[in-house]
Scaffold this motif. Structure first.
Motif, PDB file in Angstrom:
ATOM      1  N   MET A 106       1.083  -1.332   0.018  1.00 56.78           N
ATOM      2  CA  MET A 106       0.224  -0.061   0.412  1.00 56.78           C
ATOM      3  C   MET A 106       0.690   1.039   0.119  1.00 56.78           C
ATOM      4  SD  MET A 106      -2.721  -1.378   2.814  1.00 56.78           S
ATOM      5  CE  MET A 106      -4.139   0.442   2.539  1.00 56.78           C
ATOM      6  N   SER A 107       1.362   1.219   0.900  1.00 55.59           N
ATOM      7  CA  SER A 107       2.953   2.737   0.642  1.00 55.59           C
ATOM      8  C   SER A 107       3.534   2.673  -1.176  1.00 55.59           C
ATOM      9  CB  SER A 107       3.972   2.336   1.702  1.00 55.59           C
ATOM     10  OG  SER A 107       3.232   2.409   3.560  1.00 55.59           O
ATOM     11  N   SER A 108       4.329   1.622  -0.621  1.00 50.31           N
ATOM     12  CA  SER A 108       5.013   1.980  -2.621  1.00 50.31           C
ATOM     13  C   SER A 108       3.930   2.145  -3.182  1.00 50.31           C
ATOM     14  CB  SER A 108       5.620   0.330  -2.545  1.00 50.31           C
ATOM     15  OG  SER A 108       4.136  -0.246  -3.104  1.00 50.31           O
ATOM     16  N   SER A 109       2.482   2.143  -3.091  1.00 52.21           N
ATOM     17  CA  SER A 109       1.697   2.470  -4.251  1.00 52.21           C
ATOM     18  C   SER A 109       1.140   4.358  -3.986  1.00 52.21           C
ATOM     19  CB  SER A 109       0.743   2.250  -4.514  1.00 52.21           C
ATOM     20  OG  SER A 109      -0.436   2.328  -3.354  1.00 52.21           O
ATOM     21  N   LEU A 110       0.808   4.491  -3.266  1.00 48.91           N
ATOM     22  CA  LEU A 110       1.426   6.122  -2.759  1.00 48.91           C
ATOM     23  C   LEU A 110       1.448   7.289  -3.753  1.00 48.91           C
ATOM     24  CD1 LEU A 110       1.856   6.427   1.744  1.00 48.91           C
ATOM     25  CD2 LEU A 110      -0.673   6.270   0.273  1.00 48.91           C
ATOM     26  N   PRO A 111       2.860   6.966  -4.195  1.00 51.26           N
ATOM     27  CA  PRO A 111       2.750   8.762  -4.855  1.00 51.26           C
ATOM     28  C   PRO A 111       1.727   8.176  -6.225  1.00 51.26           C
ATOM     29  CG  PRO A 111       4.474   7.530  -4.494  1.00 51.26           C
ATOM     30  CD  PRO A 111       4.094   6.038  -4.298  1.00 51.26           C
ATOM     31  N   ALA A 112       1.168   7.296  -6.319  1.00 50.65           N
ATOM     32  CA  ALA A 112       0.380   6.877  -7.528  1.00 50.65           C
ATOM     33  C   ALA A 112      -1.062   6.574  -7.597  1.00 50.65           C
ATOM     34  CB  ALA A 112       0.635   6.461  -9.119  1.00 50.65           C
ATOM     35  N   ALA A 113      -1.647   6.202  -6.044  1.00 48.72           N
ATOM     36  CA  ALA A 113      -2.619   5.964  -5.833  1.00 48.72           C
ATOM     37  C   ALA A 113      -3.615   6.412  -6.475  1.00 48.72           C
ATOM     38  CB  ALA A 113      -2.800   5.923  -3.743  1.00 48.72           C
ATOM     39  N   PHE A 114      -4.054   7.813  -6.962  1.00 50.17           N
ATOM     40  CA  PHE A 114      -5.205   8.536  -7.896  1.00 50.17           C
ATOM     41  C   PHE A 114      -4.557   8.409  -9.052  1.00 50.17           C
ATOM     42  CE2 PHE A 114      -5.041   9.731  -3.274  1.00 50.17           C
ATOM     43  CZ  PHE A 114      -6.361  10.242  -2.419  1.00 50.17           C
ATOM     44  N   THR A 115      -3.792   7.815  -9.247  1.00 45.82           N
ATOM     45  CA  THR A 115      -3.854   7.095 -10.873  1.00 45.82           C
ATOM     46  C   THR A 115      -3.407   6.256 -11.467  1.00 45.82           C
ATOM     47  OG1 THR A 115      -0.988   7.578 -11.129  1.00 45.82           O
ATOM     48  CG2 THR A 115      -2.750   9.650 -11.459  1.00 45.82           C
ATOM     49  N   GLY A 116      -1.993   5.381 -11.543  1.00 43.68           N
ATOM     50  CA  GLY A 116      -2.065   4.376 -12.108  1.00 43.68           C
ATOM     51  C   GLY A 116      -1.922   3.150 -11.206  1.00 43.68           C
ATOM     52  N   ARG A 117      -2.357   3.323 -10.037  1.00 40.07           N
ATOM     53  CA  ARG A 117      -1.914   1.901  -8.904  1.00 40.07           C
ATOM     54  C   ARG A 117      -2.526   1.817  -7.823  1.00 40.07           C
ATOM     55  NH1 ARG A 117       4.904   1.883  -7.539  1.00 40.07           N
ATOM     56  NH2 ARG A 117       4.500  -0.298  -6.887  1.00 40.07           N
ATOM     57  N   ALA A 118      -3.500   2.532  -8.066  1.00 42.73           N
ATOM     58  CA  ALA A 118      -5.063   1.953  -6.881  1.00 42.73           C
ATOM     59  C   ALA A 118      -5.272   0.866  -6.610  1.00 42.73           C
ATOM     60  CB  ALA A 118      -6.008   2.612  -7.593  1.00 42.73           C
ATOM     61  N   TRP A 119      -5.150  -0.418  -7.908  1.00 48.96           N
ATOM     62  CA  TRP A 119      -5.245  -1.188  -7.383  1.00 48.96           C
ATOM     63  C   TRP A 119      -4.514  -2.374  -5.926  1.00 48.96           C
ATOM     64  CZ3 TRP A 119      -9.651  -4.684  -8.360  1.00 48.96           C
ATOM     65  CH2 TRP A 119     -10.172  -4.102  -8.988  1.00 48.96           C
ATOM     66  N   ALA A 120      -2.806  -1.582  -5.807  1.00 51.79           N
ATOM     67  CA  ALA A 120      -2.174  -1.784  -5.173  1.00 51.79           C
ATOM     68  C   ALA A 120      -2.029  -1.020  -3.870  1.00 51.79           C
ATOM     69  CB  ALA A 120      -0.751  -1.169  -5.103  1.00 51.79           C
ATOM     70  N   PHE A 121      -3.284  -0.341  -3.923  1.00 52.53           N
ATOM     71  CA  PHE A 121      -3.832   0.342  -3.030  1.00 52.53           C
ATOM     72  C   PHE A 121      -4.459  -0.490  -2.380  1.00 52.53           C
ATOM     73  CE2 PHE A 121      -5.455   3.811   0.198  1.00 52.53           C
ATOM     74  CZ  PHE A 121      -4.867   3.825   0.831  1.00 52.53           C
ATOM     75  N   VAL A 122      -5.589  -0.282  -2.874  1.00 55.45           N
ATOM     76  CA  VAL A 122      -6.626  -0.968  -1.955  1.00 55.45           C
ATOM     77  C   VAL A 122      -7.033  -2.840  -1.828  1.00 55.45           C
ATOM     78  CG1 VAL A 122      -8.877  -1.843  -2.745  1.00 55.45           C
ATOM     79  CG2 VAL A 122      -7.902   1.082  -3.692  1.00 55.45           C
ATOM     80  N   LEU A 123      -6.459  -3.316  -2.914  1.00 53.44           N
ATOM     81  CA  LEU A 123      -6.851  -5.052  -2.838  1.00 53.44           C
ATOM     82  C   LEU A 123      -5.861  -5.562  -1.932  1.00 53.44           C
ATOM     83  CD1 LEU A 123      -5.644  -6.583  -5.829  1.00 53.44           C
ATOM     84  CD2 LEU A 123      -7.978  -6.514  -4.156  1.00 53.44           C
ATOM     85  N   PRO A 124      -4.378  -5.139  -1.059  1.00 48.61           N
ATOM     86  CA  PRO A 124      -3.823  -5.506  -0.312  1.00 48.61           C
ATOM     87  C   PRO A 124      -5.351  -5.350   1.581  1.00 48.61           C
ATOM     88  CG  PRO A 124      -2.618  -4.292  -1.019  1.00 48.61           C
ATOM     89  CD  PRO A 124      -3.305  -4.385  -1.776  1.00 48.61           C
ATOM     90  N   TYR A 125      -5.535  -3.767   1.360  1.00 43.64           N
ATOM     91  CA  TYR A 125      -6.103  -3.744   2.866  1.00 43.64           C
ATOM     92  C   TYR A 125      -7.321  -4.385   2.305  1.00 43.64           C
ATOM     93  CZ  TYR A 125      -9.513  -0.129   5.720  1.00 43.64           C
ATOM     94  OH  TYR A 125     -10.294   0.074   5.889  1.00 43.64           O
ATOM     95  N   VAL A 126      -8.636  -4.149   1.286  1.00 43.16           N
ATOM     96  CA  VAL A 126      -9.556  -5.316   1.484  1.00 43.16           C
ATOM     97  C   VAL A 126      -9.395  -6.586   2.059  1.00 43.16           C
ATOM     98  CG1 VAL A 126     -11.476  -6.000   0.154  1.00 43.16           C
ATOM     99  CG2 VAL A 126     -10.901  -3.111  -0.295  1.00 43.16           C
ATOM    100  N   LEU A 127      -7.711  -7.638   1.601  1.00 45.11           N
ATOM    101  CA  LEU A 127      -7.968  -8.622   2.074  1.00 45.11           C
ATOM    102  C   LEU A 127      -7.317  -9.523   2.874  1.00 45.11           C
ATOM    103  CD1 LEU A 127      -6.222  -9.554  -1.754  1.00 45.11           C
ATOM    104  CD2 LEU A 127      -8.413 -10.672  -1.149  1.00 45.11           C
ATOM    105  N   LEU A 128      -7.338  -7.852   3.801  1.00 40.49           N
ATOM    106  CA  LEU A 128      -6.184  -8.113   4.939  1.00 40.49           C
ATOM    107  C   LEU A 128      -7.589  -7.754   5.849  1.00 40.49           C
ATOM    108  CD1 LEU A 128      -2.808  -6.442   5.034  1.00 40.49           C
ATOM    109  CD2 LEU A 128      -3.440  -9.045   5.440  1.00 40.49           C
ATOM    110  N   ARG A 129      -8.862  -6.913   5.806  1.00 36.92           N
ATOM    111  CA  ARG A 129     -10.017  -7.160   7.181  1.00 36.92           C
ATOM    112  C   ARG A 129     -10.871  -8.370   6.228  1.00 36.92           C
ATOM    113  NH1 ARG A 129     -10.615  -5.129   9.193  1.00 36.92           N
ATOM    114  NH2 ARG A 129     -12.833  -3.191   9.073  1.00 36.92           N
ATOM    115  N   VAL A 130     -10.635  -8.889   5.319  1.00 37.70           N
ATOM    116  CA  VAL A 130     -11.542  -9.469   5.070  1.00 37.70           C
ATOM    117  C   VAL A 130     -11.020 -11.350   5.940  1.00 37.70           C
ATOM    118  CG1 VAL A 130     -12.754 -11.272   3.437  1.00 37.70           C
ATOM    119  CG2 VAL A 130     -12.883  -8.296   3.195  1.00 37.70           C
TER     120      VAL A 130
END
Length: 408
Positions: free
Chosen positions: A109-133
């Motif tokens: 998630m941290s590595s995706s922060l520079p491009a979280a609102f452009t091309g690396r949204a999946w890298a920010f969202v997927l780890p969070y959702v998977l871990l929470r579930v």
């Protein structure tokens, strides 16, 4: 509430839930998660600074929303990981693998922060959702007959629902993505506050914030504050190395360092210092845990905003006045003080008037500082924090150390 339902759990559940008295401090894997969180918060600060110093006014204002949308999921993931290692024995291999997975998720998630609102949204969202579930699903089989089982079942349902909002945000961009993710993290936090309610099901007697250990989780919260303060020092130090050495930048560095010391002093005197004792003595650990968690969440967000303000003051000490810059320089300390007020209520069951006065002072000086350069606002914010620290010292002078007196 401690140990509730342990006699009715299976052997595997007893093995995971049992916490001997010597399991009170964070183990090395938990400290490893802390290191990743430093990187994560640093990434949030860098991402926000990039936008808050942009030429477009809309981008600068929008960066304040980005700060919340990016920081809150990272902090909430850390908090939920700390709750797992508080309830379950962190020396067990299954829990250790879960902690490692959480650390890796935070890293991605941290590595995706520079491009979280452009091309690396999946890298920010997927780890969070998977871990929470997935994490609750792994733990539920070990909780037969324990009150945590119902809580984790509820959390899976709610995490799945909020996960759809998180994933929906991936398919839009810019402000729409930030709005979707803002709604999703709001759902996560509010649902946790309400113990993930489901129709037709009675609320369990524990909550997402409940403290099974009177020492482990309070100490983890103390470490969370130190992580955030360490990141603010890191941000100021790295920024300073790239600036021209003159009186203004040296002043900004001194103000940043002293402000961090004052934040540390204000937090630990005296509520932060005796938090574990207050939780142990509390008559309602559920309420104490909820209030403590929210207080630290707010304080850490405030410190992240303060770190953004440090970078602005170092880069543009005599720069033009900007509302968004003033928002982080003064709003960060105000958020921190508000969280600290909530912590005072937990530990001493009282309202900290000194901190209320400080928040009012920050609001009052905001108008004249709207026409002043960033360094001036940073100096004034530091003076307000110094006033709180001096008032604390005066209150304690000549008196024995105050013992916690939580609500019963």
């Amino acid at each position: 509430m401690t140990g509730m339902g342990l006699r009715r759990t299976g052997k595997w559940g007893q093995d995971l839930l049992h916490r001997r008295e010597d399991v009170r401090q964070a183990n090395f894997l938990e400290l490893f998660v802390d290191l990743v969180l430093v990187f994560a918060l640093s990434g949030v600060v860098n991402r926000v600074v990039r936008d808050i110093t942009a030429d477009e006014a809309l981008v600068r204002i929008r960066s304040l929303g980005y700060l919340l949308v990016l920081a809150l999921p990272l902090i909430w993931l850390w908090i939920t990981t700390a709750h797992i290692t508080s309830w379950f024995d962190p020396r067990r291999r299954r829990i250790q693998w879960m902690v490692l997975a959480s650390a890796f998720g935070l890293l991605v998630m941290s590595s995706s922060l520079p491009a979280a609102f452009t091309g690396r949204a999946w890298a920010f969202v997927l780890p969070y959702v998977l871990l929470r579930v997935v994490r609750p699903l792994v733990l539920i089989p070990a909780l037969r007959g324990h009150a945590l089982r119902d809580l984790y079942v509820r959390s899976v349902v709610w995490s799945g629902m909020s996960g759809t909002i998180w994933l929906a945000g991936v398919f839009v961009s810019g402000g729409a993505r930030a709005a979707a993710w803002g709604l999703a993290i709001t759902v996560d936090l509010v649902a946790a506050q309400l113990r993930w309610p489901l129709p037709g099901m009675r609320r369990p007697p524990v909550s997402a914030w409940a403290m099974d250990s009177g020492h482990h989780l309070p100490e983890r919260y103390q470490q969370l504050l130190l992580i955030a303060l360490g990141e603010s020092v890191l941000a100021a130090g790295i920024t300073f190395t790239d600036q021209r050495l003159d009186l203004a930048t040296w002043t900004a560095l001194v103000v940043a360092f002293l402000s961090t010391v004052l934040l540390w002093r204000i937090y630990f005197y005296r509520s932060g210092q005796v938090l574990a004792e207050a939780v142990t003595a509390s008559g309602d650990r559920l309420a104490a845990g909820r209030a403590t968690g929210v207080a630290h969440l707010v304080m850490v967000v405030g410190i992240v905003a303060i770190a953004v303000g440090f970078e602005i003051a170092l880069k543009y000490p005599g720069g033009r006045p900007e509302p968004s810059w003033l928002g982080v320089i003064l709003g960060g300390p105000a958020l921190f003080l508000y969280g600290r007020i909530r912590l005072e209520r937990v530990v001493f069951d009282r309202l900290s008037r000194r901190r209320v006065v400080a928040i009012v002072a920050l609001a009052v000086v905001a108008l004249p500082l709207a026409f002043a350069p960033p360094l001036a606002a940073s100096v004034v914010a530091a003076v307000v924090l110094l006033g709180v620290a001096l008032a604390d010292a005066r209150h304690a002078a000549g008196r024995p150390a105050e013992e916690p007196s939580p609500a019963h």
